[in-house]
Design an enzyme around this catalytic site. Structure first.
Site, PDB file in Angstrom:
ATOM      1  N   GLY A  17       5.355   2.998  15.705  1.00 12.72           N
ATOM      2  CA  GLY A  17       5.026   1.777  16.249  1.00 12.72           C
ATOM      3  C   GLY A  17       3.890   1.397  17.102  1.00 12.72           C
ATOM      4  O   GLY A  17       3.914   0.701  18.038  1.00 12.72           O
ATOM      5  N   THR A  18       2.764   2.000  16.576  1.00  6.17           N
ATOM      6  CA  THR A  18       1.696   1.719  17.166  1.00  6.17           C
ATOM      7  C   THR A  18       1.243   0.058  16.823  1.00  6.17           C
ATOM      8  O   THR A  18       0.707  -0.525  17.908  1.00  6.17           O
ATOM      9  CB  THR A  18       0.455   2.433  16.792  1.00  6.17           C
ATOM     10  OG1 THR A  18      -0.101   1.964  15.341  1.00  6.17           O
ATOM     11  CG2 THR A  18       0.468   3.898  17.021  1.00  6.17           C
ATOM     12  N   ASN A  19       1.622  -0.367  15.865  1.00  3.59           N
ATOM     13  CA  ASN A  19       1.476  -2.038  15.802  1.00  3.59           C
ATOM     14  C   ASN A  19       2.688  -2.827  16.488  1.00  3.59           C
ATOM     15  O   ASN A  19       1.917  -3.729  17.253  1.00  3.59           O
ATOM     16  CB  ASN A  19       1.699  -2.268  14.393  1.00  3.59           C
ATOM     17  CG  ASN A  19       0.396  -1.985  13.442  1.00  3.59           C
ATOM     18  OD1 ASN A  19      -0.457  -2.714  13.298  1.00  3.59           O
ATOM     19  ND2 ASN A  19       0.505  -1.038  12.679  1.00  3.59           N
ATOM     20  N   MET A  95       9.139   1.105   6.183  1.00  5.29           N
ATOM     21  CA  MET A  95       8.709   1.664   5.064  1.00  5.29           C
ATOM     22  C   MET A  95       9.858   1.450   3.881  1.00  5.29           C
ATOM     23  O   MET A  95      10.550   2.383   3.372  1.00  5.29           O
ATOM     24  CB  MET A  95       8.702   3.131   5.255  1.00  5.29           C
ATOM     25  CG  MET A  95       7.414   3.705   6.048  1.00  5.29           C
ATOM     26  SD  MET A  95       5.884   2.516   5.881  1.00  5.29           S
ATOM     27  CE  MET A  95       5.409   3.710   4.577  1.00  5.29           C
ATOM     28  N   ILE A  97      11.334  -1.477   0.797  1.00  5.85           N
ATOM     29  CA  ILE A  97      10.920  -2.642  -0.021  1.00  5.85           C
ATOM     30  C   ILE A  97      12.232  -3.570   0.379  1.00  5.85           C
ATOM     31  O   ILE A  97      13.475  -3.380   0.340  1.00  5.85           O
ATOM     32  CB  ILE A  97      10.918  -2.483  -1.326  1.00  5.85           C
ATOM     33  CG1 ILE A  97       9.646  -1.507  -1.767  1.00  5.85           C
ATOM     34  CG2 ILE A  97      10.890  -3.599  -2.355  1.00  5.85           C
ATOM     35  CD1 ILE A  97       9.536  -0.713  -3.017  1.00  5.85           C
ATOM     36  N   HIS A 114      -0.192  -4.017   5.582  1.00  5.70           N
ATOM     37  CA  HIS A 114      -0.701  -2.934   4.479  1.00  5.70           C
ATOM     38  C   HIS A 114      -1.855  -2.285   4.675  1.00  5.70           C
ATOM     39  O   HIS A 114      -2.935  -2.936   4.937  1.00  5.70           O
ATOM     40  CB  HIS A 114      -0.578  -3.443   2.958  1.00  5.70           C
ATOM     41  CG  HIS A 114      -0.762  -2.259   1.952  1.00  5.70           C
ATOM     42  ND1 HIS A 114       0.384  -1.628   1.643  1.00  5.70           N
ATOM     43  CD2 HIS A 114      -1.759  -2.123   1.178  1.00  5.70           C
ATOM     44  CE1 HIS A 114       0.071  -0.729   0.685  1.00  5.70           C
ATOM     45  NE2 HIS A 114      -1.244  -1.140   0.492  1.00  5.70           N
TER      46      HIS A 114
HETATM   47  C1  GAR Z   1       0.572   1.548   9.335  1.00 10.70           C
HETATM   48  O1  GAR Z   1      -0.356   2.022   8.929  1.00 10.70           O
HETATM   49  C2  GAR Z   1       0.972   0.377   8.303  1.00 10.70           C
HETATM   50  O2  GAR Z   1      -0.187  -0.183   7.617  1.00 10.70           O
HETATM   51  C3  GAR Z   1       1.822   1.407   7.455  1.00 10.70           C
HETATM   52  O3  GAR Z   1       2.487   2.243   8.150  1.00 10.70           O
HETATM   53  C4  GAR Z   1       1.890   2.344   9.350  1.00 10.70           C
HETATM   54  C5  GAR Z   1       2.691   2.238  10.580  1.00 10.70           C
HETATM   55  O4  GAR Z   1       2.188   2.443  11.815  1.00 10.70           O
HETATM   56  N1  GAR Z   1       2.955   0.524   6.585  1.00 10.70           N
HETATM   57  C6  GAR Z   1       2.932   0.739   5.043  1.00 10.70           C
HETATM   58  O5  GAR Z   1       2.225   1.624   4.682  1.00 10.70           O
HETATM   59  C7  GAR Z   1       3.947  -0.141   4.517  1.00 10.70           C
HETATM   60  N2  GAR Z   1       3.603  -0.036   3.008  1.00 10.70           N
HETATM   61  P1  GAR Z   1       2.805   2.171  13.248  1.00 10.70           P
HETATM   62  O6  GAR Z   1       4.386   2.693  13.006  1.00 10.70           O
HETATM   63  O7  GAR Z   1       2.066   3.252  14.220  1.00 10.70           O
HETATM   64  O8  GAR Z   1       2.818   0.879  13.293  1.00 10.70           O
END
Ligand code: GAR
Length: 206
Positions: A17-19, A95, A97, A114
């Protein structure tokens, strides 16, 4: 009452969940006029749930393993999102679809991030795919979600260089810090009504 009610976001997650954190931070600083109505995780142990709870955001565990197939899981997700009056769905490291059930419920209102410059390297392990191919540049893409895998109209992209000694971990970290501001910028544009979709093309208004 504010002139425009804040856009209500429903954030779907599976992991760290950094995003999500980057979005929370920008909402709290006033940079984005939005409110996170709920965070929904398909994994009970996702750290993103802790981040949501720390900020007083409803954090919901919604495990896909309890559903026989993707469409019934998505129908239940749509119900959850609707019950929280969500305007925009954010896939922030979700993660899975999504099916037509989700896509049709929120037309041009589901955004995904992505970790590659689409249409290159869709699907899983995009960073490793980029390293294996030998590209000099990769990056991240924010796009609207359609019924394909990472195929929807592209909103924003940020380019990141690939270094000779990169591993999947080092490249992922560099891409991830680009993701945080790219995703926030796309969400801000949406909340300001500055995005129009014309077929495959996304027009960004001034
Ligand atoms: C992110 O790097 C995102 O681009 C990727 O998962 C990570 C989640 O990081 N998403 C995918 O690969 C989707 N196909 P986060 O949980 O730290 O935000």
């Amino acid at each position: 009452m504010p002139e425009h009610a804040p856009c209500r976001l429903g954030v779907l997650v599976s992991g760290s969940g950094t995003n999500l954190q980057a979005i929370i931070d920008r909402i709290e600083s006033g940079e984005i006029n939005a409110e996170i109505a709920c965070v929904i995780s398909n994994k009970a142990d996702a750290y993103a749930l802790t981040r949501a709870a720390q900020h007083g955001i409803p954090a919901i565990v919604h495990e896909n393993s309890r559903y026989p197939e993707r469409r019934s899981y998505d129908a239940a997700t749509v119900e959850l999102l609707r019950s929280h009056k969500v305007d925009l769905v954010i896939l922030a490291g979700f993660m899975r679809i999504v099916t037509d059930v989700m896509v049709n419920a929120f037309p041009h209102a589901i955004m995904n991030i992505h970790p590659a410059l689409l249409p290159s390297f869709p699907g899983l392990h995009a960073q490793q795919q980029a390293l294996d191919y030998g590209v000099r540049f990769s990056g991240c893409t924010v796009h609207f979600v359609d019924c394909g895998t990472d195929t929807g109209p592209i909103i924003l992209q940020t380019v990141v260089s690939v270094e000779q000694n990169d591993t999947e971990e080092t490249l992922s970290a560099r891409i991830q810090s680009a993701e945080h501001h790219t995703f926030a910028a796309a969400i801000k544009l949406f909340t300001e009504g500055k995005i129009q979709v014309h077929g495959r093309k996304v027009l960004i208004l001034n």
